[in-house]
Design a protein around this motif. Structure first.
Motif, PDB file in Angstrom:
ATOM      1  N   VAL A  40     -24.993  -4.593  22.669  1.00 16.05           N
ATOM      2  CA  VAL A  40     -25.523  -4.922  21.344  1.00 16.05           C
ATOM      3  C   VAL A  40     -25.821  -3.640  20.555  1.00 16.05           C
ATOM      4  CG1 VAL A  40     -27.565  -5.840  20.187  1.00 16.05           C
ATOM      5  CG2 VAL A  40     -26.394  -7.207  21.904  1.00 16.05           C
ATOM      6  N   ILE A  41     -26.323  -2.613  21.238  1.00 15.89           N
ATOM      7  CA  ILE A  41     -26.564  -1.330  20.566  1.00 15.89           C
ATOM      8  C   ILE A  41     -25.248  -0.735  20.078  1.00 15.89           C
ATOM      9  CG2 ILE A  41     -27.312   1.052  20.937  1.00 15.89           C
ATOM     10  CD1 ILE A  41     -29.454  -0.050  22.818  1.00 15.89           C
ATOM     11  N   LEU A  42     -24.210  -0.794  20.909  1.00 19.24           N
ATOM     12  CA  LEU A  42     -22.906  -0.264  20.510  1.00 19.24           C
ATOM     13  C   LEU A  42     -22.338  -1.024  19.311  1.00 19.24           C
ATOM     14  CD1 LEU A  42     -21.220   0.352  23.994  1.00 19.24           C
ATOM     15  CD2 LEU A  42     -22.089   2.070  22.399  1.00 19.24           C
ATOM     16  N   ILE A  43     -22.429  -2.368  19.347  1.00 21.34           N
ATOM     17  CA  ILE A  43     -21.885  -3.175  18.251  1.00 21.34           C
ATOM     18  C   ILE A  43     -22.680  -2.958  16.966  1.00 21.34           C
ATOM     19  CG2 ILE A  43     -21.510  -5.528  17.438  1.00 21.34           C
ATOM     20  CD1 ILE A  43     -20.933  -6.312  20.332  1.00 21.34           C
ATOM     21  N   GLY A  44     -24.010  -3.094  17.067  1.00 21.70           N
ATOM     22  CA  GLY A  44     -24.847  -3.010  15.874  1.00 21.70           C
ATOM     23  C   GLY A  44     -24.829  -1.640  15.219  1.00 21.70           C
ATOM     24  N   PHE A  45     -24.717  -0.585  16.045  1.00 26.46           N
ATOM     25  CA  PHE A  45     -24.773   0.776  15.512  1.00 26.46           C
ATOM     26  C   PHE A  45     -23.394   1.439  15.494  1.00 26.46           C
ATOM     27  CE2 PHE A  45     -29.082  -0.143  16.680  1.00 26.46           C
ATOM     28  CZ  PHE A  45     -29.870   0.552  15.782  1.00 26.46           C
ATOM     29  N   ALA A  46     -22.327   0.645  15.587  1.00 27.22           N
ATOM     30  CA  ALA A  46     -20.976   1.208  15.631  1.00 27.22           C
ATOM     31  C   ALA A  46     -20.665   2.026  14.377  1.00 27.22           C
ATOM     32  CB  ALA A  46     -19.946   0.084  15.799  1.00 27.22           C
ATOM     33  N   ALA A  47     -21.038   1.511  13.204  1.00 21.45           N
ATOM     34  CA  ALA A  47     -20.759   2.231  11.960  1.00 21.45           C
ATOM     35  C   ALA A  47     -21.496   3.564  11.922  1.00 21.45           C
ATOM     36  CB  ALA A  47     -21.150   1.368  10.761  1.00 21.45           C
ATOM     37  N   ASP A  48     -22.754   3.562  12.348  1.00 22.09           N
ATOM     38  CA  ASP A  48     -23.539   4.796  12.349  1.00 22.09           C
ATOM     39  C   ASP A  48     -23.004   5.792  13.376  1.00 22.09           C
ATOM     40  OD1 ASP A  48     -25.749   3.918  10.473  1.00 22.09           O
ATOM     41  OD2 ASP A  48     -25.920   2.378  12.007  1.00 22.09           O
ATOM     42  N   ILE A  49     -22.660   5.304  14.560  1.00 17.51           N
ATOM     43  CA  ILE A  49     -22.116   6.184  15.596  1.00 17.51           C
ATOM     44  C   ILE A  49     -20.778   6.766  15.142  1.00 17.51           C
ATOM     45  CG2 ILE A  49     -21.239   6.267  17.968  1.00 17.51           C
ATOM     46  CD1 ILE A  49     -23.247   4.059  18.659  1.00 17.51           C
ATOM     47  N   GLY A  50     -19.940   5.921  14.525  1.00 15.76           N
ATOM     48  CA  GLY A  50     -18.646   6.397  14.034  1.00 15.76           C
ATOM     49  C   GLY A  50     -18.785   7.465  12.974  1.00 15.76           C
ATOM     50  N   ARG A  51     -19.737   7.273  12.049  1.00 16.16           N
ATOM     51  CA  ARG A  51     -19.933   8.279  10.994  1.00 16.16           C
ATOM     52  C   ARG A  51     -20.460   9.579  11.585  1.00 16.16           C
ATOM     53  NH1 ARG A  51     -21.103   7.596   5.061  1.00 16.16           N
ATOM     54  NH2 ARG A  51     -21.872   9.620   4.351  1.00 16.16           N
ATOM     55  N   ALA A  52     -21.391   9.451  12.543  1.00 16.09           N
ATOM     56  CA  ALA A  52     -21.924  10.655  13.176  1.00 16.09           C
ATOM     57  C   ALA A  52     -20.855  11.396  13.967  1.00 16.09           C
ATOM     58  CB  ALA A  52     -23.087  10.278  14.096  1.00 16.09           C
ATOM     59  N   ALA A  53     -19.848  10.640  14.448  1.00 21.35           N
ATOM     60  CA  ALA A  53     -18.771  11.257  15.228  1.00 21.35           C
ATOM     61  C   ALA A  53     -17.656  11.809  14.361  1.00 21.35           C
ATOM     62  CB  ALA A  53     -18.204  10.241  16.210  1.00 21.35           C
ATOM     63  N   GLY A  54     -17.749  11.589  13.042  1.00 18.12           N
ATOM     64  CA  GLY A  54     -16.765  12.206  12.156  1.00 18.12           C
ATOM     65  C   GLY A  54     -15.897  11.256  11.364  1.00 18.12           C
ATOM     66  N   ASP A  55     -16.215   9.969  11.293  1.00 16.38           N
ATOM     67  CA  ASP A  55     -15.433   9.039  10.482  1.00 16.38           C
ATOM     68  C   ASP A  55     -15.542   9.390   9.010  1.00 16.38           C
ATOM     69  OD1 ASP A  55     -14.191   7.390  12.290  1.00 16.38           O
ATOM     70  OD2 ASP A  55     -15.813   5.931  12.387  1.00 16.38           O
ATOM     71  N   ASN A  56     -14.424   9.289   8.305  1.00 16.91           N
ATOM     72  CA  ASN A  56     -14.397   9.530   6.863  1.00 16.91           C
ATOM     73  C   ASN A  56     -14.783   8.235   6.147  1.00 16.91           C
ATOM     74  OD1 ASN A  56     -13.858  10.093   4.188  1.00 16.91           O
ATOM     75  ND2 ASN A  56     -11.874  11.038   4.579  1.00 16.91           N
ATOM     76  N   GLN A  93     -30.509  -0.288   7.334  1.00 18.98           N
ATOM     77  CA  GLN A  93     -29.511  -0.025   6.295  1.00 18.98           C
ATOM     78  C   GLN A  93     -29.376   1.482   6.103  1.00 18.98           C
ATOM     79  OE1 GLN A  93     -30.182  -2.145   2.658  1.00 18.98           O
ATOM     80  NE2 GLN A  93     -28.277  -1.453   1.697  1.00 18.98           N
ATOM     81  N   THR A  94     -28.156   1.969   6.290  1.00 21.31           N
ATOM     82  CA  THR A  94     -27.878   3.404   6.173  1.00 21.31           C
ATOM     83  C   THR A  94     -26.669   3.616   5.278  1.00 21.31           C
ATOM     84  OG1 THR A  94     -26.424   3.411   8.111  1.00 21.31           O
ATOM     85  CG2 THR A  94     -28.793   3.764   8.504  1.00 21.31           C
ATOM     86  N   LYS A  95     -26.273   4.870   5.111  1.00 26.00           N
ATOM     87  CA  LYS A  95     -25.091   5.162   4.314  1.00 26.00           C
ATOM     88  C   LYS A  95     -23.832   4.570   4.935  1.00 26.00           C
ATOM     89  CE  LYS A  95     -26.853   9.482   2.335  1.00 26.00           C
ATOM     90  NZ  LYS A  95     -26.645  10.951   2.213  1.00 26.00           N
ATOM     91  N   ALA A  96     -23.808   4.498   6.245  1.00 25.96           N
ATOM     92  CA  ALA A  96     -22.640   3.955   6.940  1.00 25.96           C
ATOM     93  C   ALA A  96     -22.734   2.456   7.156  1.00 25.96           C
ATOM     94  CB  ALA A  96     -22.468   4.648   8.288  1.00 25.96           C
ATOM     95  N   CYS A  97     -23.916   1.886   6.938  1.00 24.79           N
ATOM     96  CA  CYS A  97     -24.164   0.474   7.288  1.00 24.79           C
ATOM     97  C   CYS A  97     -24.718  -0.255   6.076  1.00 24.79           C
ATOM     98  CB  CYS A  97     -25.141   0.414   8.465  1.00 24.79           C
ATOM     99  SG  CYS A  97     -25.415  -1.214   9.157  1.00 24.79           S
ATOM    100  N   ASP A  98     -23.899  -1.145   5.462  1.00 25.95           N
ATOM    101  CA  ASP A  98     -24.329  -1.858   4.261  1.00 25.95           C
ATOM    102  C   ASP A  98     -25.231  -3.028   4.637  1.00 25.95           C
ATOM    103  OD1 ASP A  98     -22.674  -3.809   5.256  1.00 25.95           O
ATOM    104  OD2 ASP A  98     -21.230  -3.750   3.607  1.00 25.95           O
ATOM    105  N   VAL A  99     -25.461  -3.932   3.668  1.00 22.12           N
ATOM    106  CA  VAL A  99     -26.406  -5.041   3.878  1.00 22.12           C
ATOM    107  C   VAL A  99     -25.945  -5.960   5.001  1.00 22.12           C
ATOM    108  CG1 VAL A  99     -27.422  -7.083   2.815  1.00 22.12           C
ATOM    109  CG2 VAL A  99     -27.238  -4.965   1.502  1.00 22.12           C
ATOM    110  N   TYR A 100     -24.646  -6.329   5.010  1.00 23.17           N
ATOM    111  CA  TYR A 100     -24.146  -7.201   6.076  1.00 23.17           C
ATOM    112  C   TYR A 100     -24.345  -6.552   7.451  1.00 23.17           C
ATOM    113  CZ  TYR A 100     -21.860 -10.152   2.573  1.00 23.17           C
ATOM    114  OH  TYR A 100     -21.600 -10.982   1.520  1.00 23.17           O
TER     115      TYR A 100
END
Length: 521
Positions: A101-117, A198-205
């Protein structure tokens, strides 16, 4: 007087409060699944998951179910941990659910921290984290549900009524989890509870999904902790277990079981050890009793009927009932239809929960659980057939609305008809979620087979139809001009055949005389 053996003591049913505590774990597990169904689509779009990945993601369900549940079932049958046979797997599954659940819920944040454009549509690193989390979640759920049902069977002893009641409560708590998940998923401001979601990588949904998953983790940890503290399993003693299984049997059966024990010892102590998965699964199929084969047949047909609707129920509401399309000018109608389908799933879950509590008294009234299952399959067949009538009714309304220049949104009568189908389907769904598993426990107890492995083998009768439906449903629908009705009609036929077989070939469980109620667990 000699102390009762571990196996003999497990034949004495546990108090109902302990059975309910274990069954309630299903609410925590199902809460997470319902959240995925209600919030996963916009989240996947946010991550930019390619279409080619989509089938790979959803394939993990049947694949992990086909491998993990029988494997975990076998090991839980033979586990000698001081914590018991089932609880270690339930605890391990809970830990993996939290990780997933941590991986799924925070996937966008982890991806951005890892270098996603953030400017690219597909966030590759976030997608990889999400897919890994999704697979881990499926593995964890299968690791939990099999041992949970096996523990319920252990706690029920050889009391068939208690076994049926335990599985009915498991089905009830699955419905509770569904209702909680759909309700939480439909509340768009849930993310405000945890502003950090809600973060820069993670919108409302994304933030809503993340917040809901946090609550799902909390609920699951509370329910699992309560169950494992309340229920104290005795460490499994293979020698005592084997002795108790052979006691009182006729000489032929006794010799057969003793030979099996020697074979097991040879496998453990010898130089040549067969694969714990394939070897034991093939052996389990080779030693299946006739009642278990008949149960697998009826269960396979039953799930062939179910999966088409479970996969495409909200899509049917969006396309056939509301007349929308995924893209284009009618996409707004499709979105409204999907939301209406979500309401239908909520109604379905409410009826599912109520029916779960009514299965046991209904079974006594009609003369047995196999009759309840047979009637439930016929109800499923009728409801799936009625989707054709509802679709024609919706098309007729759209034609009239187009001619008169009115709104294309379905009339109240059409929506009520469709919602009624969703709601009534909660009746056979409650039966499907409880009776097959109860019968598997009863049949395996009668034959002396392990509960975990027997339930794992039964799970193959569920995941193989799921894989078949997933593979053939698209081509079949396209063959008949698109839409979801062909797979629904095929499901109705499978449900009717399953109902006939439930009445005609499924054996009636032989009543078992319960042991003395003293010294309960």
């Amino acid at each position: 007087m000699e102390p009762a053996s571990e196996a003999a003591q497990h034949r004495r049913p546990s108090p109902l409060r302990k059975i309910i505590a274990v069954a309630s774990i299903a609410a925590g597990v199902q809460f997470g699944w319902a959240l995925q169904l209600s919030l996963l689509t916009p989240y996947v779009q946010l991550l930019g998951v390619p279409h080619t990945w989509a089938s790979f993601i959803w394939l993990c369900g049947p694949v992990s179910g086909m491998i993990i549940q029988p494997l975990v079932g076998y090991y839980s049958d033979h586990c000698t941990s001081r914590w018991g046979r089932r609880r270690p797997f339930i605890i391990a599954g809970t830990i993996l659910v939290v990780l997933a659940v941590i991986l799924i819920g925070f996937a966008a944040d982890i991806g951005r921290a890892a270098g996603d454009n953030p400017e690219k549509k597909t966030k590759v690193r976030a997608v990889v984290v999400f897919v890994v989390g999704f697979w881990v979640l499926d593995v964890a759920n299968n690791m939990m549900q099999g041992p949970c049902r096996a523990l319920l069977a252990d706690m029920s002893g050889h009391n068939q009524k208690k076994t049926r009641t335990a599985n009915a409560y498991f089905s009830f708590f699955m419905a509770v989890g569904n209702v909680l998940g759909y309700a939480a998923g439909s509340y768009s401001d849930f993310h405000k509870v945890f502003p950090f979601a809600q973060t820069k990588a993670c919108d409302v949904y994304c933030a809503n999904l993340k917040t809901c998953f946090i609550f799902a983790i909390i609920l699951l940890i509370i329910l699992t902790s309560t169950a494992v503290v309340m229920v104290k399993e005795r460490p499994h003693n293979p020698t005592q277990h084997q002795q108790s299984e052979t006691k009182g049997e006729n000489e032929k059966k006794k010799q057969k079981e003793q030979q099996q024990e020697e074979d097991d010892d040879d496998e453990e102590d010898g130089d040549e050890i067969p694969s714990p998965f394939f070897g034991q699964i093939f052996s389990a199929f080779g030693n299946l009793s006739r009642p278990m084969w008949m149960l697998i047949l009826v269960t396979s047909l039953n799930w062939l009927a179910w999966f088409g609707f479970l996969l495409f129920d909200t899509d049917w509401m969006g396309k056939e009932i509301y007349g929308g399309t995924v893209d284009g000018e009618n996409s707004n109608l499709y979105d409204k239809g999907v939301h209406a389908g979500s309401l239908g799933l909520m109604l379905n879950s409410v009826v599912l929960g109520l029916m779960s509590l009514a299965i046991e008294p209904i079974a006594r009234w009609v003369g047995g659980v196999k009759r309840v299952w047979g009637v439930g399959n016929f109800i499923l067949a009728i409801c799936l057939a009625l989707t054709v009538a509802a679709t024609k009714m919706a098309r007729s309304h759209r034609h009239e609305a187009a001619a008169a220049g009115r709104s294309m949104v379905p009339s109240a009568e059409v929506k009520i008809f469709a919602w009624a189908i969703f709601a009534i389907l909660g009746i056979p769904q409650a039966i499907t979620y409880s009776i097959p598993f109860a019968l598997a426990s009863i049949y395996s107890s009668s034959s002396g087979a392990g509960q975990g492995l027997s339930l794992g083998v039964l799970n193959l009768a569920i995941v193989l139809p799921q894989m078949l439906v997933s593979v053939v449903s698209g081509p079949v629908d396209n063959l008949f001009g698109g839409g979801n009705l062909p797979v629904f009609v095929a499901g109705a036929i499978a449900a009717a055949v399953s109902g006939i077989f439930a009445f005609t070939v499924l054996p009636t469980p032989v009543p078992h005389i319960s042991p003395s109620p003293s010294n309960k667990l």
